[in-house]
Design an enzyme around this catalytic site. Sequence first.
Site, PDB file in Angstrom:
ATOM      1  N   ASN A   7       0.993  -1.089   0.059  1.00  0.00           N
ATOM      2  CA  ASN A   7       0.258   0.203   0.023  1.00  0.00           C
ATOM      3  C   ASN A   7       1.309   1.252   0.030  1.00  0.00           C
ATOM      4  O   ASN A   7       1.389   1.694   1.118  1.00  0.00           O
ATOM      5  CB  ASN A   7      -0.967   0.128   1.331  1.00  0.00           C
ATOM      6  CG  ASN A   7      -2.514   1.020   1.344  1.00  0.00           C
ATOM      7  OD1 ASN A   7      -1.753   1.810   0.472  1.00  0.00           O
ATOM      8  ND2 ASN A   7      -2.103   1.341   2.390  1.00  0.00           N
ATOM      9  N   LYS A   9      -0.281   3.792  -0.564  1.00  0.00           N
ATOM     10  CA  LYS A   9      -0.432   5.063   0.245  1.00  0.00           C
ATOM     11  C   LYS A   9      -0.912   6.583  -0.216  1.00  0.00           C
ATOM     12  O   LYS A   9      -0.652   6.448  -1.685  1.00  0.00           O
ATOM     13  CB  LYS A   9      -0.275   5.905   1.733  1.00  0.00           C
ATOM     14  CG  LYS A   9      -0.627   4.451   2.535  1.00  0.00           C
ATOM     15  CD  LYS A   9       0.161   4.812   3.578  1.00  0.00           C
ATOM     16  CE  LYS A   9      -0.249   3.563   4.852  1.00  0.00           C
ATOM     17  NZ  LYS A   9      -0.354   3.680   6.010  1.00  0.00           N
ATOM     18  N   HIS A  90     -10.248   1.456   4.696  1.00  0.00           N
ATOM     19  CA  HIS A  90      -8.619   1.498   5.186  1.00  0.00           C
ATOM     20  C   HIS A  90      -8.809   3.103   5.639  1.00  0.00           C
ATOM     21  O   HIS A  90      -9.177   3.598   6.460  1.00  0.00           O
ATOM     22  CB  HIS A  90      -8.077   2.178   4.537  1.00  0.00           C
ATOM     23  CG  HIS A  90      -5.930   2.308   4.578  1.00  0.00           C
ATOM     24  ND1 HIS A  90      -5.778   2.985   5.554  1.00  0.00           N
ATOM     25  CD2 HIS A  90      -5.504   0.857   4.742  1.00  0.00           C
ATOM     26  CE1 HIS A  90      -4.627   2.669   5.777  1.00  0.00           C
ATOM     27  NE2 HIS A  90      -4.165   1.817   5.373  1.00  0.00           N
ATOM     28  N   GLU A  92      -6.668   5.033   7.295  1.00  0.00           N
ATOM     29  CA  GLU A  92      -6.716   6.417   6.929  1.00  0.00           C
ATOM     30  C   GLU A  92      -8.044   7.141   6.472  1.00  0.00           C
ATOM     31  O   GLU A  92      -7.893   8.467   6.639  1.00  0.00           O
ATOM     32  CB  GLU A  92      -5.506   6.661   6.018  1.00  0.00           C
ATOM     33  CG  GLU A  92      -4.244   5.865   7.054  1.00  0.00           C
ATOM     34  CD  GLU A  92      -2.530   6.186   6.596  1.00  0.00           C
ATOM     35  OE1 GLU A  92      -3.032   5.425   5.214  1.00  0.00           O
ATOM     36  OE2 GLU A  92      -1.937   5.577   6.817  1.00  0.00           O
ATOM     37  N   GLU A 157      -6.131  -4.642  10.702  1.00  0.00           N
ATOM     38  CA  GLU A 157      -5.090  -3.509  10.636  1.00  0.00           C
ATOM     39  C   GLU A 157      -5.392  -2.671  12.104  1.00  0.00           C
ATOM     40  O   GLU A 157      -6.736  -1.617  11.962  1.00  0.00           O
ATOM     41  CB  GLU A 157      -5.492  -2.403   9.371  1.00  0.00           C
ATOM     42  CG  GLU A 157      -4.754  -2.789   8.312  1.00  0.00           C
ATOM     43  CD  GLU A 157      -4.147  -2.159   7.844  1.00  0.00           C
ATOM     44  OE1 GLU A 157      -3.215  -2.303   7.126  1.00  0.00           O
ATOM     45  OE2 GLU A 157      -4.745  -1.017   7.233  1.00  0.00           O
ATOM     46  N   GLY A 163       1.760   2.589  10.770  1.00  0.00           N
ATOM     47  CA  GLY A 163       2.555   3.808  10.527  1.00  0.00           C
ATOM     48  C   GLY A 163       3.087   4.738  12.068  1.00  0.00           C
ATOM     49  O   GLY A 163       4.072   5.499  11.700  1.00  0.00           O
ATOM     50  N   SER A 200       2.693  -1.108  11.071  1.00  0.00           N
ATOM     51  CA  SER A 200       4.539  -1.463  11.538  1.00  0.00           C
ATOM     52  C   SER A 200       4.633  -2.708  11.244  1.00  0.00           C
ATOM     53  O   SER A 200       5.583  -2.703  11.648  1.00  0.00           O
ATOM     54  CB  SER A 200       4.598  -1.747  12.369  1.00  0.00           C
ATOM     55  OG  SER A 200       3.350   0.278  13.035  1.00  0.00           O
TER      56      SER A 200
HETATM   57  P1  PGA Z   1       1.955   0.464   7.755  1.00  0.00           P
HETATM   58  O1  PGA Z   1       0.980   0.958   6.962  1.00  0.00           O
HETATM   59  O2  PGA Z   1       2.258  -0.004   6.880  1.00  0.00           O
HETATM   60  O3  PGA Z   1       3.020   1.773   7.502  1.00  0.00           O
HETATM   61  O4  PGA Z   1       1.770   0.770   9.381  1.00  0.00           O
HETATM   62  C1  PGA Z   1      -0.201  -0.174   7.102  1.00  0.00           C
HETATM   63  C2  PGA Z   1      -1.266   0.219   6.365  1.00  0.00           C
HETATM   64  O5  PGA Z   1      -1.832   1.330   6.608  1.00  0.00           O
HETATM   65  O6  PGA Z   1      -1.378  -0.770   5.742  1.00  0.00           O
END
Ligand code: PGA
Length: 240
Positions: A7, A9, A90, A92, A157, A163, A200
């Site tokens: 991903n 982003k 997601h 976010e 998640e 993140g 993460s």
């Molecule tokens: P990350 O994000 O690996 O940076 O924690 C995972 C995600 O948002 O799908």
Amino acid sequence: MKTIIANFKMHPESELKAQELIDFYLEKTKNLSNVELIIAPPFLYLKLAKEKGAKVAAQNCFYEDLGAYTGEISPLMLKNIGINYVILGHSERRKLGETNETIAKKVRAALKNNLIPILCVGETKEELPERERVIKEQLESVFLQIPSQNQIIIAYEPRWAIGTGDFCDPQVAEKVQSFIKDFLKNRFGVSEIKVLYGGSVDSQNINLFLSQNNIDGALVGGASLKKEEFAKILEIANSF
Ligand code: PGA
């Protein structure tokens, strides 16, 4: 076979840089026959990734096919450029105001267009004591709206792990993912479903997640932008 989703982003800043990442990962996976890679770049680079021959996921879509919805991208448009997957719900996006109800509409619209939704569920730090209730509601709101035989991928998640470097204890993730599978089976008769972990994930911890019985792969954010790091993740995933 484990599934790894990259991903990106809202990265990288140019098509050229996106191309470099995509080329590098596709080259890498040529020799890895036991891992499934799905790349989820921003909308602008979807076509490029598709033309390179990658399995591609969009990071979002709208719930109508066409109409006066300025700034939206529809599942029909994604289908028409050959996209097969779409990440929905997601955290976010939930943080920006997406509700379970909107996400359910999006999942339904994606399925109608033969896209495979990658539905993200997970609790915030404050919701930790009520994790199962929160996840149950997130799943129920979607699965009540769709016929249960549809193909769909779930990504667990925990929002506090995304993140932050503060990844979920892999044994706890295993328990939650087993809960998700049991719930979907008992409540909706869904038996074959992939559940991925995200939050993460890096080359140091991926092994701990993938060695759990109910973790079928990973949704990788930050680490998917670091070529060598992500190549290591793919190699480790290939060994399962
Ligand atoms: P990350 O994000 O690996 O940076 O924690 C995972 C995600 O948002 O799908």
